[in-house]
Design a protein around this motif. Sequence first.
Motif, PDB file in Angstrom:
ATOM      1  N   HIS A 194       0.880  -1.296  -0.016  1.00 32.65           N
ATOM      2  CA  HIS A 194      -0.175  -0.118  -0.144  1.00 32.65           C
ATOM      3  C   HIS A 194       0.880   1.439  -0.233  1.00 32.65           C
ATOM      4  CE1 HIS A 194      -3.453   2.114   0.679  1.00 32.65           C
ATOM      5  NE2 HIS A 194      -3.388   2.571   1.657  1.00 32.65           N
ATOM      6  N   LEU A 195       1.476   1.287   0.691  1.00 28.29           N
ATOM      7  CA  LEU A 195       3.364   2.028   0.946  1.00 28.29           C
ATOM      8  C   LEU A 195       3.792   2.263  -0.507  1.00 28.29           C
ATOM      9  CD1 LEU A 195       3.474   2.791   4.664  1.00 28.29           C
ATOM     10  CD2 LEU A 195       1.771   3.875   2.836  1.00 28.29           C
ATOM     11  N   ARG A 196       3.839   0.888  -1.575  1.00 27.90           N
ATOM     12  CA  ARG A 196       4.151   0.962  -2.288  1.00 27.90           C
ATOM     13  C   ARG A 196       5.999   0.499  -1.725  1.00 27.90           C
ATOM     14  NH1 ARG A 196       2.071   1.149  -7.129  1.00 27.90           N
ATOM     15  NH2 ARG A 196       0.755   2.121  -6.985  1.00 27.90           N
ATOM     16  N   ARG A 197       5.757  -0.021  -0.985  1.00 24.21           N
ATOM     17  CA  ARG A 197       7.184  -0.509  -0.429  1.00 24.21           C
ATOM     18  C   ARG A 197       8.086  -2.112  -0.414  1.00 24.21           C
ATOM     19  NH1 ARG A 197       8.930   3.293   4.577  1.00 24.21           N
ATOM     20  NH2 ARG A 197      10.431   1.413   5.307  1.00 24.21           N
ATOM     21  N   ASP A 198       7.363  -2.843  -1.052  1.00 18.72           N
ATOM     22  CA  ASP A 198       7.276  -3.283  -1.390  1.00 18.72           C
ATOM     23  C   ASP A 198       8.220  -4.293  -2.368  1.00 18.72           C
ATOM     24  OD1 ASP A 198       4.927  -2.720  -2.388  1.00 18.72           O
ATOM     25  OD2 ASP A 198       5.363  -4.467  -4.010  1.00 18.72           O
ATOM     26  N   ARG A 199       9.472  -4.720  -1.886  1.00 18.57           N
ATOM     27  CA  ARG A 199      10.551  -5.174  -3.445  1.00 18.57           C
ATOM     28  C   ARG A 199      10.694  -6.198  -3.043  1.00 18.57           C
ATOM     29  NH1 ARG A 199       9.349  -0.354  -3.440  1.00 18.57           N
ATOM     30  NH2 ARG A 199      10.661   1.226  -3.442  1.00 18.57           N
ATOM     31  N   TYR A 200       9.751  -7.362  -3.819  1.00 12.77           N
ATOM     32  CA  TYR A 200      10.028  -9.012  -3.755  1.00 12.77           C
ATOM     33  C   TYR A 200      11.500  -9.388  -4.170  1.00 12.77           C
ATOM     34  CZ  TYR A 200       8.579 -13.641  -4.158  1.00 12.77           C
ATOM     35  OH  TYR A 200       8.959 -15.225  -4.408  1.00 12.77           O
ATOM     36  N   GLU A 201      11.682  -8.612  -5.878  1.00 11.83           N
ATOM     37  CA  GLU A 201      13.261  -8.627  -5.852  1.00 11.83           C
ATOM     38  C   GLU A 201      14.308  -9.213  -5.055  1.00 11.83           C
ATOM     39  OE1 GLU A 201      12.757  -4.449  -6.288  1.00 11.83           O
ATOM     40  OE2 GLU A 201      11.148  -6.270  -6.060  1.00 11.83           O
ATOM     41  N   ARG A 202      14.345  -8.888  -3.911  1.00 12.04           N
ATOM     42  CA  ARG A 202      14.597  -9.345  -3.294  1.00 12.04           C
ATOM     43  C   ARG A 202      15.132 -10.477  -2.521  1.00 12.04           C
ATOM     44  NH1 ARG A 202      15.133  -3.600   1.402  1.00 12.04           N
ATOM     45  NH2 ARG A 202      15.641  -2.167  -0.813  1.00 12.04           N
ATOM     46  N   VAL A 203      13.500 -11.068  -2.676  1.00 14.22           N
ATOM     47  CA  VAL A 203      12.948 -12.661  -1.553  1.00 14.22           C
ATOM     48  C   VAL A 203      12.994 -13.362  -2.959  1.00 14.22           C
ATOM     49  CG1 VAL A 203      13.041 -11.637   0.442  1.00 14.22           C
ATOM     50  CG2 VAL A 203      11.502 -11.754  -0.793  1.00 14.22           C
TER      51      VAL A 203
ATOM     52  N   GLY B 168      12.537 -16.169  -5.841  1.00 13.95           N
ATOM     53  CA  GLY B 168      13.408 -17.137  -5.940  1.00 13.95           C
ATOM     54  C   GLY B 168      12.561 -18.392  -6.123  1.00 13.95           C
ATOM     55  N   ALA B 169      12.224 -19.704  -6.927  1.00 18.52           N
ATOM     56  CA  ALA B 169      11.392 -20.523  -6.051  1.00 18.52           C
ATOM     57  C   ALA B 169      11.889 -21.116  -5.086  1.00 18.52           C
ATOM     58  CB  ALA B 169      12.449 -21.792  -7.172  1.00 18.52           C
ATOM     59  N   VAL B 170      10.699 -21.858  -4.592  1.00 18.27           N
ATOM     60  CA  VAL B 170      10.596 -22.185  -3.242  1.00 18.27           C
ATOM     61  C   VAL B 170      11.316 -23.715  -3.247  1.00 18.27           C
ATOM     62  CG1 VAL B 170       8.865 -22.806  -1.493  1.00 18.27           C
ATOM     63  CG2 VAL B 170       8.098 -21.086  -2.145  1.00 18.27           C
ATOM     64  N   THR B 171      11.568 -24.036  -2.356  1.00 21.16           N
ATOM     65  CA  THR B 171      11.825 -25.956  -1.769  1.00 21.16           C
ATOM     66  C   THR B 171      11.722 -26.270  -0.631  1.00 21.16           C
ATOM     67  OG1 THR B 171      14.375 -24.447  -1.131  1.00 21.16           O
ATOM     68  CG2 THR B 171      14.761 -24.801  -2.874  1.00 21.16           C
ATOM     69  N   GLY B 172      11.625 -27.288  -0.469  1.00 22.22           N
ATOM     70  CA  GLY B 172      11.443 -27.986   0.265  1.00 22.22           C
ATOM     71  C   GLY B 172       9.674 -28.571   0.458  1.00 22.22           C
TER      72      GLY B 172
ATOM     73  N   ARG C   6      -0.404  -7.676  -7.783  1.00 19.07           N
ATOM     74  CA  ARG C   6       1.803  -7.510  -7.766  1.00 19.07           C
ATOM     75  C   ARG C   6       2.510  -8.954  -7.242  1.00 19.07           C
ATOM     76  NH1 ARG C   6       1.952  -2.156  -6.305  1.00 19.07           N
ATOM     77  NH2 ARG C   6       2.888  -2.156  -4.477  1.00 19.07           N
ATOM     78  N   VAL C   7       2.295  -8.436  -5.736  1.00 20.70           N
ATOM     79  CA  VAL C   7       2.833  -9.184  -4.694  1.00 20.70           C
ATOM     80  C   VAL C   7       2.561 -10.788  -4.555  1.00 20.70           C
ATOM     81  CG1 VAL C   7       3.831  -9.172  -2.342  1.00 20.70           C
ATOM     82  CG2 VAL C   7       2.864  -6.946  -3.996  1.00 20.70           C
ATOM     83  N   LEU C   8       1.005 -10.861  -5.256  1.00 18.48           N
ATOM     84  CA  LEU C   8      -0.294 -12.405  -4.616  1.00 18.48           C
ATOM     85  C   LEU C   8       0.958 -12.898  -5.828  1.00 18.48           C
ATOM     86  CD1 LEU C   8      -3.247 -11.687  -3.788  1.00 18.48           C
ATOM     87  CD2 LEU C   8      -1.536 -11.238  -2.557  1.00 18.48           C
ATOM     88  N   ASP C   9       1.007 -12.391  -7.106  1.00 18.33           N
ATOM     89  CA  ASP C   9       1.364 -12.830  -8.276  1.00 18.33           C
ATOM     90  C   ASP C   9       2.848 -13.541  -8.111  1.00 18.33           C
ATOM     91  OD1 ASP C   9      -1.159 -12.498  -9.733  1.00 18.33           O
ATOM     92  OD2 ASP C   9      -0.728 -11.647 -11.093  1.00 18.33           O
ATOM     93  N   ALA C  10       3.433 -12.278  -7.486  1.00 15.83           N
ATOM     94  CA  ALA C  10       5.396 -12.790  -7.902  1.00 15.83           C
ATOM     95  C   ALA C  10       5.365 -13.798  -6.366  1.00 15.83           C
ATOM     96  CB  ALA C  10       6.147 -11.823  -7.094  1.00 15.83           C
TER      97      ALA C  10
ATOM     98  N   ASP D 159       6.874 -18.035  -7.746  1.00 14.58           N
ATOM     99  CA  ASP D 159       7.536 -18.416  -7.053  1.00 14.58           C
ATOM    100  C   ASP D 159       7.301 -20.241  -6.669  1.00 14.58           C
ATOM    101  OD1 ASP D 159       9.567 -17.131  -8.645  1.00 14.58           O
ATOM    102  OD2 ASP D 159      10.060 -16.024  -6.488  1.00 14.58           O
ATOM    103  N   GLY D 160       6.147 -20.259  -6.328  1.00 14.24           N
ATOM    104  CA  GLY D 160       5.666 -21.420  -6.076  1.00 14.24           C
ATOM    105  C   GLY D 160       4.935 -21.927  -4.510  1.00 14.24           C
ATOM    106  N   HIS D 161       4.949 -20.580  -4.099  1.00 15.43           N
ATOM    107  CA  HIS D 161       4.453 -20.463  -2.634  1.00 15.43           C
ATOM    108  C   HIS D 161       2.704 -20.481  -3.417  1.00 15.43           C
ATOM    109  CE1 HIS D 161       7.480 -17.511  -2.234  1.00 15.43           C
ATOM    110  NE2 HIS D 161       7.539 -17.562  -1.559  1.00 15.43           N
ATOM    111  N   ARG D 162       2.624 -21.310  -2.208  1.00 12.10           N
ATOM    112  CA  ARG D 162       1.190 -22.794  -2.024  1.00 12.10           C
ATOM    113  C   ARG D 162      -0.489 -21.845  -0.845  1.00 12.10           C
ATOM    114  NH1 ARG D 162       2.636 -22.194  -6.156  1.00 12.10           N
ATOM    115  NH2 ARG D 162       2.925 -23.836  -7.890  1.00 12.10           N
ATOM    116  N   LEU D 163       0.532 -21.084  -0.192  1.00 15.56           N
ATOM    117  CA  LEU D 163       0.030 -20.166   0.927  1.00 15.56           C
ATOM    118  C   LEU D 163      -0.036 -19.260   0.712  1.00 15.56           C
ATOM    119  CD1 LEU D 163      -2.902 -20.211   3.011  1.00 15.56           C
ATOM    120  CD2 LEU D 163      -0.900 -20.631   4.667  1.00 15.56           C
TER     121      LEU D 163
END
Length: 289
Positions: free
Chosen positions: A177-186, A188-192, A205-209, A213-217
């Motif tokens: 909401h404050l446009r402070r999100d920087r998903y590119e910093r984290v 990468g494909a999820v493992t485990g 845009r955050v949910l899609d990112a 990367d494989g987050h399922r929740l």
Amino acid sequence: MRLASAVLLAGAAVGAGALVEPLFPVLRTGTVEVLPAGATPIRVLHVSDLHLLPRHGRRSRWIKELAALQPDLVVATGDLWSSAQSMPLLGATLGALTADGTPGVFVPGNNDYYAPRPPSFVGYVTGGQPKRHGPDLPWDRAAAMLETVGWTDLTHRRTTLSLCGSSVTLTGTDDAHLRRDRYERVAGAVTGDLGIGVTHTPDRRVLDAFVADGHRLLLAGHTHGGQVRLPVIGALVTNSDLERQRARGLSRQGPGWLHVSAGLGTSPYAPIRLFCRPEASLLTLTAVR
């Protein structure tokens, strides 16, 4: 005259209910099929939008009592306080949920950086960005304090926990909401066995990112469930680009799930809720059938 009186009485009753409803939080439960076959269920307590002020002792006590649920993980999705004077109460409240060693993770929301001000009705309805030029709450101190009572700051961080025998990757962002999100910093494909994305505002845009990367929740807050809901219609606004129908609860997000908490508090300038009681959620994560 009788009809007019009836309308006035009905309006008064609704208004009174909107002022009383914030005082009666509810625990919601749900089951989410996201784990591999044969995995042991994981219980996740999701809290959000506490908006704590020093006078919120009743709210704090209710939250502390959630420790009796003995979840395997606690996630707090931002807007945790509304005043710097609330720092001791915030520490005592959330510290009670991790006192027994239960892992807790958190991300900040817009009101963790900025003390509340009278809202702009047009800005809220349209989801417009707040015009603020610098933080005026000491969130860095609050975040550090929470880490001393057993919480992990997930702001643009990724961590992996072993929960009930499953390897769970948790990834968090700062507030969209404050446009402070920087998903590119984290990124990468999820493992485990499972990836969980944690953020405050459920902007797409955050949910899609997260999903890419494989987050399922995905866990988020911010919307207050609409805060004011109407029968049949549901939430009037979400204060984000999320669809109104998804303002609270579970919904599909690509191949996974999004859970939006309606939260436990309100802005002190709009201390009402209508057909949208404050809530915490206990989610039981189970194997996909």
